[in-house]
Design an enzyme around this catalytic site. Sequence first.
Site, PDB file in Angstrom:
ATOM      1  N   CYS A 176     153.814 141.449   2.423  1.00 21.78           N
ATOM      2  CA  CYS A 176     153.272 140.787   3.614  1.00 21.78           C
ATOM      3  C   CYS A 176     154.320 140.751   4.725  1.00 21.78           C
ATOM      4  O   CYS A 176     155.395 140.168   4.537  1.00 21.78           O
ATOM      5  CB  CYS A 176     152.820 139.372   3.293  1.00 21.78           C
ATOM      6  SG  CYS A 176     152.126 138.558   4.743  1.00 21.78           S
TER       7      CYS A 176
ATOM      8  N   THR B  80     140.209 146.051   7.789  1.00 22.35           N
ATOM      9  CA  THR B  80     139.874 145.655   9.160  1.00 22.35           C
ATOM     10  C   THR B  80     138.423 145.975   9.529  1.00 22.35           C
ATOM     11  O   THR B  80     137.789 145.225  10.277  1.00 22.35           O
ATOM     12  CB  THR B  80     140.858 146.346  10.123  1.00 22.35           C
ATOM     13  OG1 THR B  80     142.176 145.896   9.784  1.00 22.35           O
ATOM     14  CG2 THR B  80     140.590 146.008  11.573  1.00 22.35           C
TER      15      THR B  80
ATOM     16  N   ASN C 138     149.920 148.020   3.036  1.00 21.04           N
ATOM     17  CA  ASN C 138     149.728 146.757   3.739  1.00 21.04           C
ATOM     18  C   ASN C 138     149.907 147.041   5.237  1.00 21.04           C
ATOM     19  O   ASN C 138     150.068 148.191   5.652  1.00 21.04           O
ATOM     20  CB  ASN C 138     150.725 145.710   3.225  1.00 21.04           C
ATOM     21  CG  ASN C 138     150.181 144.291   3.342  1.00 21.04           C
ATOM     22  OD1 ASN C 138     149.560 143.937   4.347  1.00 21.04           O
ATOM     23  ND2 ASN C 138     150.393 143.483   2.334  1.00 21.04           N
ATOM     24  N   THR C 139     149.891 146.012   6.044  1.00 18.01           N
ATOM     25  CA  THR C 139     149.994 146.222   7.494  1.00 18.01           C
ATOM     26  C   THR C 139     151.411 146.642   7.895  1.00 18.01           C
ATOM     27  O   THR C 139     152.381 146.341   7.207  1.00 18.01           O
ATOM     28  CB  THR C 139     149.607 144.932   8.243  1.00 18.01           C
ATOM     29  OG1 THR C 139     150.441 143.872   7.768  1.00 18.01           O
ATOM     30  CG2 THR C 139     148.158 144.569   8.009  1.00 18.01           C
TER      31      THR C 139
ATOM     32  N   ASN D  68     151.335 140.797  -4.229  1.00 15.92           N
ATOM     33  CA  ASN D  68     151.546 141.149  -2.823  1.00 15.92           C
ATOM     34  C   ASN D  68     153.055 141.170  -2.553  1.00 15.92           C
ATOM     35  O   ASN D  68     153.656 140.134  -2.277  1.00 15.92           O
ATOM     36  CB  ASN D  68     150.819 140.129  -1.934  1.00 15.92           C
ATOM     37  CG  ASN D  68     150.982 140.442  -0.456  1.00 15.92           C
ATOM     38  OD1 ASN D  68     151.699 141.371  -0.088  1.00 15.92           O
ATOM     39  ND2 ASN D  68     150.324 139.661   0.384  1.00 15.92           N
TER      40      ASN D  68
ATOM     41  N   LYS E  86     141.930 136.691  -1.203  1.00 13.07           N
ATOM     42  CA  LYS E  86     143.030 136.454  -0.259  1.00 13.07           C
ATOM     43  C   LYS E  86     144.276 136.099  -1.080  1.00 13.07           C
ATOM     44  O   LYS E  86     144.158 135.485  -2.140  1.00 13.07           O
ATOM     45  CB  LYS E  86     142.623 135.298   0.660  1.00 13.07           C
ATOM     46  CG  LYS E  86     143.720 134.710   1.507  1.00 13.07           C
ATOM     47  CD  LYS E  86     143.819 135.412   2.818  1.00 13.07           C
ATOM     48  CE  LYS E  86     145.048 134.985   3.602  1.00 13.07           C
ATOM     49  NZ  LYS E  86     145.560 136.050   4.460  1.00 13.07           N
TER      50      LYS E  86
ATOM     51  N   LEU F  77     149.468 134.024   5.519  1.00 15.87           N
ATOM     52  CA  LEU F  77     149.042 133.575   4.188  1.00 15.87           C
ATOM     53  C   LEU F  77     148.671 132.094   4.091  1.00 15.87           C
ATOM     54  O   LEU F  77     149.145 131.382   3.193  1.00 15.87           O
ATOM     55  CB  LEU F  77     150.118 133.896   3.122  1.00 15.87           C
ATOM     56  CG  LEU F  77     150.564 135.347   2.995  1.00 15.87           C
ATOM     57  CD1 LEU F  77     151.571 135.481   1.847  1.00 15.87           C
ATOM     58  CD2 LEU F  77     149.392 136.273   2.780  1.00 15.87           C
TER      59      LEU F  77
ATOM     60  N   GLY G 139     142.940 151.608   7.582  1.00 16.68           N
ATOM     61  CA  GLY G 139     142.130 152.185   8.651  1.00 16.68           C
ATOM     62  C   GLY G 139     140.820 152.807   8.234  1.00 16.68           C
ATOM     63  O   GLY G 139     140.198 153.525   9.033  1.00 16.68           O
TER      64      GLY G 139
ATOM     65  N   GLY H 285     143.956 148.792  10.679  1.00 16.15           N
ATOM     66  CA  GLY H 285     142.832 149.470  11.306  1.00 16.15           C
ATOM     67  C   GLY H 285     143.139 150.944  11.561  1.00 16.15           C
ATOM     68  O   GLY H 285     144.157 151.468  11.090  1.00 16.15           O
TER      69      GLY H 285
HETATM   70  C1  LIG Z   1     143.503 139.581   9.037  1.00 16.53           C
HETATM   71  C2  LIG Z   1     144.181 140.252   7.872  1.00 16.53           C
HETATM   72  C3  LIG Z   1     144.613 139.471   6.793  1.00 16.53           C
HETATM   73  C4  LIG Z   1     145.249 140.091   5.706  1.00 16.53           C
HETATM   74  N1  LIG Z   1     145.647 139.312   4.652  1.00 16.53           N
HETATM   75  C5  LIG Z   1     146.222 139.910   3.575  1.00 16.53           C
HETATM   76  C6  LIG Z   1     146.581 139.141   2.428  1.00 16.53           C
HETATM   77  O1  LIG Z   1     146.361 137.932   2.350  1.00 16.53           O
HETATM   78  N2  LIG Z   1     147.170 139.798   1.394  1.00 16.53           N
HETATM   79  C7  LIG Z   1     147.405 141.147   1.394  1.00 16.53           C
HETATM   80  O2  LIG Z   1     147.937 141.693   0.420  1.00 16.53           O
HETATM   81  N3  LIG Z   1     147.036 141.902   2.459  1.00 16.53           N
HETATM   82  C8  LIG Z   1     146.465 141.321   3.532  1.00 16.53           C
HETATM   83  N4  LIG Z   1     146.074 142.092   4.598  1.00 16.53           N
HETATM   84  C9  LIG Z   1     146.297 143.550   4.561  1.00 16.53           C
HETATM   85  C10 LIG Z   1     145.032 144.310   4.121  1.00 16.53           C
HETATM   86  O3  LIG Z   1     144.626 143.948   2.824  1.00 16.53           O
HETATM   87  C11 LIG Z   1     145.283 145.849   4.168  1.00 16.53           C
HETATM   88  O4  LIG Z   1     146.321 146.167   3.271  1.00 16.53           O
HETATM   89  C12 LIG Z   1     145.678 146.342   5.565  1.00 16.53           C
HETATM   90  O5  LIG Z   1     145.017 145.618   6.591  1.00 16.53           O
HETATM   91  C13 LIG Z   1     145.389 147.838   5.752  1.00 16.53           C
HETATM   92  O6  LIG Z   1     144.018 148.119   5.633  1.00 16.53           O
HETATM   93  P1  LIG Z   1     143.017 148.196   6.914  1.00 16.53           P
HETATM   94  O7  LIG Z   1     143.694 149.047   7.942  1.00 16.53           O
HETATM   95  O8  LIG Z   1     141.755 148.794   6.388  1.00 16.53           O
HETATM   96  O9  LIG Z   1     142.836 146.789   7.390  1.00 16.53           O
HETATM   97  C14 LIG Z   1     145.446 141.500   5.694  1.00 16.53           C
HETATM   98  C15 LIG Z   1     145.002 142.262   6.783  1.00 16.53           C
HETATM   99  C16 LIG Z   1     144.365 141.662   7.853  1.00 16.53           C
HETATM  100  C17 LIG Z   1     143.883 142.519   8.998  1.00 16.53           C
END
Ligand SMILES: Cc1cc2nc3c(=O)[nH]c(=O)nc-3n(C[C@H](O)[C@H](O)[C@H](O)COP(=O)(O)O)c2cc1C
Length: 318
Positions: A131, A266, A192-193, A128, A46, A74, A244, A217
């Site tokens: 975020c 996700t 990232n998201t 990172n 994390k 975070l 995703g 996702g």
């Molecule tokens: C609940 C949650 C917490 C996350 N925390 C972090 C984080 O602390 N640092 C980071 O770089 N990305 C964080 N992310 C982003 C994920 O690492 C990833 O880049 C993003 O969710 C896209 O991938 P996915 O669609 O498979 O989830 C987080 C995502 C989720 C859903």
Amino acid sequence: MAIEFCGMQLEHPIVNGSGTYDALAARRVFGDAFDRNFPFSAYVSKTITLDPRAGNPPPRLWELGQGMINSIGLPNKGLVRFVDEDLPEYATLPAPLIVSVMGFSVDELVVILETLDRRDEIAALELNFSCPNVKTGNIVGSDPVECEAMMSQLRAHSDKPMIAKLAPSTSRPDLVAMAAESAGADAISLINTLPGMAFAPGSSEPWLGAGSGGISGPAVKPVALGQVARVSTSVKIPVVGMGGVENSRDAQALLDAGARLVAVGTENFRDPAAGSRISASLREPVTGAAAPIQKGSVRQPWRVIGGQATVNSRKPQP
Ligand SMILES: Cc1cc2nc3c(=O)[nH]c(=O)nc-3n(C[C@H](O)[C@H](O)[C@H](O)COP(=O)(O)O)c2cc1C
């Protein structure tokens, strides 16, 4: 399928997305079986920051039909407690450790990097830069000038491989990735998201305590594929693709688009064994109904006539 990544020899290309898998909590629940079936070839922590953070006010999650929106913000113990309390335990995981870090200024990041640089337990650092849930989050990871300036100031402060995690909220992720590469990044990770919002059920008020959050996702899968393809053809350093991924077909798509590694995020919330499932089925030949669809082998339910899509008739053709 051994894979070289930032000086590590990894058994397979599946890692976790930062913040989506608490390996220490999973080990407490599943015991030794967890170590024997560790889902990832490398583990990404994390994101940690210099000072402890409480994170954003609740609620912090909103489930979508196709993923979720989070506004976690975070929360973490801060650098000192991470090093004293968590790092020794992370070091006993059966996979190389990548620590994700974030700073609100260059000075903060320099302290973090110089502290972690001395720790042999850490194989690489993920910066990172992306975020969406903290005020400064997205700027560095979506702006080539900011990214190059930040990366070049940080490079001298650690000999560890540095992975720059970029934001998806730019139409030119290739330029941001090239800027990071030219300033000394050893790898790029994305996406990232995506910034987004959800209203509370039956109201016009935001559901998330922070007002907005980051979408992840299956909903972001095509964005991830497009950005990973674009970045992979623009830089020489390896790319970690994510966004995703639910199954080995999604992972293979990111690998085919040029990613060296694929992170599962996700999907871990739905299936804590997703990493093992996906890496195992990546090694199997895909046959039957799951086999790749060849272009032209299926009839589209629609066709394009003069720039307009029309639904194909279900009536038998004469
Ligand atoms: C609940 C949650 C917490 C996350 N925390 C972090 C984080 O602390 N640092 C980071 O770089 N990305 C964080 N992310 C982003 C994920 O690492 C990833 O880049 C993003 O969710 C896209 O991938 P996915 O669609 O498979 O989830 C987080 C995502 C989720 C859903």
